[in-house]
Design an enzyme around this catalytic site. Structure first.
Site, short mmCIF file in Angstrom:
data_model
loop_
_atom_site.label_atom_id
_atom_site.label_comp_id
_atom_site.label_asym_id
_atom_site.label_seq_id
_atom_site.Cartn_x
_atom_site.Cartn_y
_atom_site.Cartn_z
N HIS A 1 0.89 -1.15 0.00
CA HIS A 1 0.00 0.00 0.00
C HIS A 1 0.93 1.21 0.00
O HIS A 1 2.08 1.11 0.48
CB HIS A 1 -0.92 0.00 1.22
CG HIS A 1 -1.96 -1.09 1.14
ND1 HIS A 1 -2.16 -2.01 2.13
CD2 HIS A 1 -2.84 -1.38 0.16
CE1 HIS A 1 -3.13 -2.84 1.77
NE2 HIS A 1 -3.55 -2.48 0.58
N ASP B 1 2.61 1.88 3.19
CA ASP B 1 3.58 0.86 3.64
C ASP B 1 4.98 1.30 3.20
O ASP B 1 5.97 1.06 3.89
CB ASP B 1 3.32 -0.51 2.99
CG ASP B 1 2.01 -1.14 3.42
OD1 ASP B 1 1.65 -0.99 4.61
OD2 ASP B 1 1.36 -1.78 2.58
N ASP C 1 -2.68 -13.46 -0.55
CA ASP C 1 -3.28 -12.49 0.38
C ASP C 1 -3.92 -13.26 1.53
O ASP C 1 -5.14 -13.36 1.63
CB ASP C 1 -4.30 -11.60 -0.35
CG ASP C 1 -4.60 -10.34 0.44
OD1 ASP C 1 -4.11 -10.21 1.58
OD2 ASP C 1 -5.35 -9.47 -0.07
C1 XUL Z 1 -8.92 -6.29 0.88
C2 XUL Z 1 -7.77 -6.68 0.10
C3 XUL Z 1 -6.66 -5.69 0.02
C4 XUL Z 1 -6.15 -5.51 -1.36
C5 XUL Z 1 -5.09 -4.47 -1.54
O1 XUL Z 1 -9.88 -7.24 1.02
O2 XUL Z 1 -7.72 -7.78 -0.39
O3 XUL Z 1 -5.64 -6.07 0.86
O4 XUL Z 1 -5.63 -6.73 -1.82
O5 XUL Z 1 -5.51 -3.20 -1.27
MN MN Z 2 -6.47 -8.75 -1.85
#
Ligand code: XUL
Ligand code: MN
Length: 345
Positions: free
Chosen positions: A50, A53, A283
């Site tokens: 981000h 970050d 993620d």
């Molecule tokens: C939110 C999500 C975020 C995005 C990046 O659900 O997945 O972390 O991947 O902004």
């Molecule tokens: Mn994501």
């Protein structure tokens, strides 16, 4: 470690303190440098960012200071032989964006959002990546009548066009999600993301990212969402994880809830040579119960599951699959897949 030609990434938010809406953090904050070291140790190739970050508190910094800090971060990555996959604007925490950023009813908020995201584009350039991910967190409503959805769609398009114009080298990746934090988001699925990109001033610079959990939350199959984007050459990144039904966004380790669903995501990525286009982002978040010193195993497990599933996909007898498809013997095809998934190495 055999990585089959894939490159892997995660974000600093994937090593986290474990706070949830009903309870405080349960693990101490890990310093960014230690997260980078973990990324390297686990065999990953790239960090996702981000904007803040990379450059904390960027709203209060001059352009020159943002450049200085971003370039320092780039040197830190270089020293470890790592790269930045993408930078995403964090448009959901500032008090101004409480009811949306690009689609806020207040023009001052929309102006803030665009200025902030231009800074994100600058940071991406300083970090050596041309990719910006747009997860449109607060672009939607809690109350259906609160905004004009047609107008909001045009506002999203205007913002994308303004960013494409601002940086002629920038590529934008839209990450759809149907809900959370908003009740109803304006860009809930891959179809929405691609339609928006196709209407932009330069469709060749707008692609998409499928997050497995987001697709499940939309009641859709992640492998099919990926396939739809792959069909148009638009899948430029993925956020693999898992999700146990229609609940809060769980970001479970890849394959930990539904291994067959994970297999099919790896299968479509393999069959369409995704590794030549984008990186595999994981993620995932550790379970809240995980002790601090053991809270990176979700990343290790997700990477291992992905690689094991690549091996499974590559082991499949393609001729046999074609025969079974022709004979419409889908029960035998089902067994072929289940047998492959249950085989020991
Ligand atoms: C939110 C999500 C975020 C995005 C990046 O659900 O997945 O972390 O991947 O902004
Ligand atoms: Mn994501």
């Amino acid at each position: 470690m055999e990585k089959y030609g894939y490159k892997f990434s995660f974000g600093p938010w994937n090593i986290h303190e474990g706070a949830d809406p009903f309870g405080p953090p349960v693990r101490p904050t890990v310093a960014f440098g230690d997260k980078l070291a973990t990324l390297k140790e686990l065999g990953f190739d790239a960090m996702q960012f981000h904007d803040d970050d990379a450059v904390p508190d960027l709203d209060n910094l001059s352009a020159a200071e943002i450049k200085r800090q971003a370039e320092a971060m780039k040197r830190m990555l270089d020293d470890l032989g790592l790269v930045a996959e993408f930078v995403a604007p964090r448009l959901w925490e500032h008090p101004m964006t409480i009811d949306g950023a690009f689609t806020a009813n207040d023009p001052a908020v929309r102006a803030y959002a665009l200025e902030r995201t231009k800074k994100t584009a600058d940071i991406a350039r300083y970090l050596g990546t041309d990719l910006m991910v747009l997860w449109l967190a607060r672009e939607g409503t809690y109350l259906r009548e609160a905004k004009d959805a047609v107008r909001a769609t045009h506002q999203l398009l205007e913002a994308i066009d303004a960013l494409l114009e601002y940086d002629p080298a920038l590529r934008i990746i839209i990450e759809p999600k149907p809900n959370e934090p908003m009740d109803l988001a304006y860009i809930p699925t891959m179809g929405h993301a691609l339609a928006l990109g196709m209407q932009s001033r330069d469709p060749s610079r707008v692609g998409a990212l499928v997050e497995s959990a987001h697709a499940v939350l939309a009641g859709l199959d992640p492998a099919d969402e990926m396939s739809f984007a792959l069909a148009f050459g638009k899948l430029w990144s993925v956020h693999l994880n898992d999700q146990n039904g229609l609940k809060f966004d769980q970001d479970r380790s890849f394959g930990s809830v539904d291994l067959r669903r994970a297999f099919n995501q790896v299968r479509v990525l393999e069959e369409n040579n995704f590794r030549e286009v984008g990186m595999v982002g994981l993620d995932v978040k550790a379970l809240r119960t995980q002790p601090a010193e053991l809270a990176t195993k979700h990343l290790r497990n997700s990477l291992r599951v992905f690689l094991r599933l690549v091996a499974v996909v590559r082991s499949l007898d393609k001729t046999r699959i074609d025969e079974l498809r022709q004979a419409r013997d889908y029960e035998e095809l089902d067994w072929l897949v289940l047998d492959a998934l249950m085989k020991n190495e």
